[in-house]
Design a protein around this motif. Structure first.
Motif, short mmCIF file in Angstrom:
data_model
loop_
_atom_site.label_atom_id
_atom_site.label_comp_id
_atom_site.label_asym_id
_atom_site.label_seq_id
_atom_site.Cartn_x
_atom_site.Cartn_y
_atom_site.Cartn_z
N GLY A 151 0.65 -1.18 -0.04
CA GLY A 151 0.19 0.16 0.02
C GLY A 151 0.92 1.39 -0.27
N ILE A 152 1.92 1.17 0.87
CA ILE A 152 2.72 2.36 0.79
C ILE A 152 3.43 2.57 -0.84
CG2 ILE A 152 5.33 3.24 1.47
CD1 ILE A 152 4.33 1.86 4.21
N LEU A 191 7.06 7.74 1.23
CA LEU A 191 6.28 7.96 2.40
C LEU A 191 6.62 7.07 3.46
CD1 LEU A 191 3.19 8.52 3.66
CD2 LEU A 191 2.43 6.30 2.55
N ILE A 192 6.64 7.53 4.67
CA ILE A 192 6.95 6.93 6.14
C ILE A 192 5.56 7.06 6.66
CG2 ILE A 192 8.18 6.74 8.21
CD1 ILE A 192 10.46 8.15 6.59
N ASN A 214 -7.87 8.57 -0.82
CA ASN A 214 -8.32 7.16 -0.79
C ASN A 214 -7.38 6.09 -0.39
OD1 ASN A 214 -9.26 4.51 -2.49
ND2 ASN A 214 -11.01 5.35 -1.41
N ALA A 215 -6.27 6.34 -1.20
CA ALA A 215 -5.03 5.26 -1.05
C ALA A 215 -4.34 5.28 0.44
CB ALA A 215 -4.00 5.66 -1.97
N GLU A 267 6.99 2.33 9.61
CA GLU A 267 7.02 1.43 8.39
C GLU A 267 7.29 2.42 6.86
OE1 GLU A 267 4.67 -2.66 8.82
OE2 GLU A 267 3.49 -0.99 7.80
N GLY A 268 7.97 1.92 6.20
CA GLY A 268 8.23 2.53 4.72
C GLY A 268 8.26 1.19 3.66
N ARG A 269 8.71 1.53 2.34
CA ARG A 269 8.45 0.56 1.67
C ARG A 269 9.91 -0.31 1.91
NH1 ARG A 269 10.03 0.99 -4.05
NH2 ARG A 269 8.05 2.31 -4.24
#
Length: 290
Positions: free
Chosen positions: A32-33, A44-45, A254-255, A277-279
Motif C-alpha cells: 500500500g505504501i 512515504l513513512i 483514498n489510498a 513503516e516504509g517501503r
C-alpha cells in the motif's frame, strides 16, 4: 477477481517462504505504501503511536531508507508524547529535503502537532484533527500524565485561596498531597520549554512564518481555550497552520485512508504499541522497549 488495479509489491525479500507467509500482512501494508508512492511521486513513512525517545533509531532508519531523490510525506497518527523527541524527528525529516509534508488521517495531538508544524504543509481531510501543544508531566502516584498547565493553575489557585483564608491551608494541602514543589517546578519548566520549541520547529520550514505570525501560532496552540480542543482543517487554516485539504473521494486520500485502516485494525487506538513503516522498513514495538 476485482477490477481494481492491484498494488505492486515491494521487492521480493530474501527470507524464506514461511517467513513471508507469517509476515504477509506487513508486506501487504508495504504494498500500500508503494502504491501511494507510485500515485504521488513522493516517498512515504508511516508513524503510528506515541512519540518518545525509544523511536529515534527506528525513525532515523526509516528516513534514511526513504527514496532520497523524492519529496517526503509522513503519515502521522499519534496522541503525542515527548516534545524534544518531536523536534528531533522534524529535523530528520527536513535534512536534505526541500519538500516535507505531514499527513494526518486521524489524530495528531500535542507533540505530534508540534512535529506537524515543521512541515511545508499539513494534509488533512474530514477525519483529521490536530490538538493543542500541551506539555504533560508524569505523576507516579496517579500512574498517569497530567497537563502541566493544570498543575500550575491548581497550585496558583491554592496559594490565592490560602492567602485569603489561612485556616483552609491544611484542607487544600491534603487534597493536593501528590503535587509537591518539584512537580510544580517541572510543570512550569515544561511550559516555558514548549514556548521555545514552537518557534524552533516553525523555523525549519523552507519559508518560515514571520516573528509576529510565529508568536500568534504559538500563543493560540497553548492558550487555555485550546486545552482540550480538536483542530480540524478550517480552524488549522485560521490559526496560520499551512493545512492542505484533500477530499475523501480523491484518489490520493483514498489510498492513504485504505492504508490507515490497516494500522487501526492492527494496533487499535490505545497506542500501547508503536509502528514505523516504509517501503523498505517495518518496526513494531512497545514504547521504551528499545
Amino acid at each position: 477477481m476485482s477490477s481494481e488495479t492491484q498494488p505492486s509489491e515491494p521487492e521480493t525479500p530474501t527470507q524464506s517462504p514461511l517467513f513471508r507467509a507469517v509476515e504477509s500482512d506487513r508486506y501487504g501494508r508495504q504494498a500500500g505504501i508503494c502504491k501511494y508512492e507510485e500515485l504521488t511521486g513522493r516517498s512515504l513513512i508511516v508513524f503510528y503511536g506515541k512519540i518518545d525517545h525509544s523511536i529515534i533509531a527506528p525513525f532515523a532508519d526509516a528516513v534514511g531508507e526513504a527514496q532520497q531523490e523524492k519529496p517526503l510525506d509522513l503519515m502521522l497518527t499519534s496522541p503525542g508524547g515527548d516534545a524534544e523527541t518531536a523536534v528531533r524527528l522534524a529535523r530528520m525529516c527536513h535534512a536534505e529535503r526541500q519538500d516535507f509534508r505531514v499527513i494526518v488521517p486521524d489524530t495528531a495531538a500535542s507533540a505530534a502537532t508540534l512535529l506537524a508544524l515543521a512541515a511545508e504543509s499539513v494534509v488533512m481531510s474530514n477525519s483529521s484533527a490536530l490538538g493543542p501543544i500541551d506539555p504533560q508531566v508524569p505523576m507516579a502516584t496517579r500512574q498517569a500524565y497530567i497537563p502541566a498547565k493544570d498543575i500550575v493553575e491548581i497550585v496558583d489557585d491554592l496559594e490565592k485561596r490560602t492567602t485569603n483564608n489561612p485556616v483552609a491551608l491544611e484542607l487544600y494541602a491534603a487534597l493536593l498531597a501528590d503535587i509537591d514543589a518539584v512537580i510544580y517546578q517541572i510543570a512550569k519548566a515544561a511550559i516555558r520549554r514548549t514556548r521555545e520549541l514552537v518557534p524552533e520547529v516553525l523555523s525549519l520550514r523552507q519559508t518560515p512564518p514571520s516573528a509576529e505570525e510565529t508568536d500568534r501560532i504559538a500563543k493560540a496552540l497553548q492558550s487555555h481555550a485550546m486545552h482540550s480542543a480538536t483542530i480540524g482543517y478550517d480552524q488549522a487554516k485560521s490559526l496560520g497552520i499551512p493545512a492542505a485539504y484533500l477530499s475523501p473521494q480523491s484518489p490520493e486520500w483514498n489510498a492513504l485512508w485504505r492504508l490507515h485502516t490497516f494500522y487501526v485494525v492492527l494496533l487499535g487506538l490505545r497506542f500501547v504499541e508503536t509502528l514505523i513503516e516504509g517501503r523498505r522498513v517495518s518496526f513494531r514495538f512497545s514504547p521504551d522497549a528499545l
